[in-house]
Design an enzyme around this catalytic site. Sequence first.
Site, mmCIF file in Angstrom:
data_model
loop_
_atom_site.group_PDB
_atom_site.id
_atom_site.type_symbol
_atom_site.label_atom_id
_atom_site.label_comp_id
_atom_site.label_asym_id
_atom_site.label_seq_id
_atom_site.Cartn_x
_atom_site.Cartn_y
_atom_site.Cartn_z
ATOM 1 N N CYS A 51 0.723 -1.371 0.090
ATOM 2 C CA CYS A 51 0.103 0.090 0.062
ATOM 3 C C CYS A 51 0.707 1.222 0.042
ATOM 4 O O CYS A 51 1.885 1.510 0.964
ATOM 5 C CB CYS A 51 -1.031 0.039 1.286
ATOM 6 N N CYS A 54 0.289 3.222 3.492
ATOM 7 C CA CYS A 54 0.815 2.689 4.802
ATOM 8 C C CYS A 54 1.877 1.514 4.869
ATOM 9 O O CYS A 54 2.560 1.252 5.703
ATOM 10 C CB CYS A 54 -0.450 1.885 5.524
ATOM 11 N N CYS A 98 -7.340 -0.913 1.305
ATOM 12 C CA CYS A 98 -6.313 -1.273 2.251
ATOM 13 C C CYS A 98 -7.039 -1.630 3.712
ATOM 14 O O CYS A 98 -7.538 -0.737 4.201
ATOM 15 C CB CYS A 98 -5.104 -0.584 2.462
ATOM 16 N N CYS A 101 -5.083 0.979 6.369
ATOM 17 C CA CYS A 101 -5.379 2.526 6.496
ATOM 18 C C CYS A 101 -6.550 2.724 5.877
ATOM 19 O O CYS A 101 -6.768 4.138 5.580
ATOM 20 C CB CYS A 101 -4.125 3.009 5.826
ATOM 21 N N CYS A 121 -8.578 -4.800 -9.891
ATOM 22 C CA CYS A 121 -8.235 -3.872 -10.691
ATOM 23 C C CYS A 121 -7.568 -2.859 -9.807
ATOM 24 O O CYS A 121 -8.623 -2.137 -9.250
ATOM 25 C CB CYS A 121 -9.263 -3.815 -11.443
HETATM 26 FE FE FE Z 1 -2.420 1.054 3.621
#
Ligand code: FE
Length: 132
Positions: A51, A54, A98, A101, A121
């Site tokens: 991510c 984070c 995510c 976060c 996607c």
């Molecule tokens: Fe994240």
Amino acid sequence: MATDGTEIPQTDEEWREALTDEEYEILRERGTEPKFSGELLDQKADGAYACAGCGTELFDSETKFDSGSGWPSFYDAEGAVELRADDRHGMTRTEVVCASCEGHLGHVFEDGPEPTGQRFCINSVALEFEEG
Ligand code: FE
């Protein structure tokens, strides 16, 4: 990357400081990058996709495939994502965020390849590639 994964921004102001304008628009405002614009679209090396907000590892390069959609595509996720119903823009889609976060990553569709039949996607801007 905004952080090393230990200090996730909490307030909108902190997110604005931590992210580039482009990252903020995608991750925090649920935007979508233009198709075929993503730096990681054609990335084929072995590694992990984390991510961009984070640093949590979200996807493995082994599950990346060329969907032809113009966005990085994966047929599976590491279990670090959450799925949410998304009926914006007159469509019924499943949003992928995510789990750490709550950053917006993209959407998942049921037209992917075996073994899962899923197609995650994902915006390239929402990801950081870690080779290895
Ligand atoms: Fe994240």
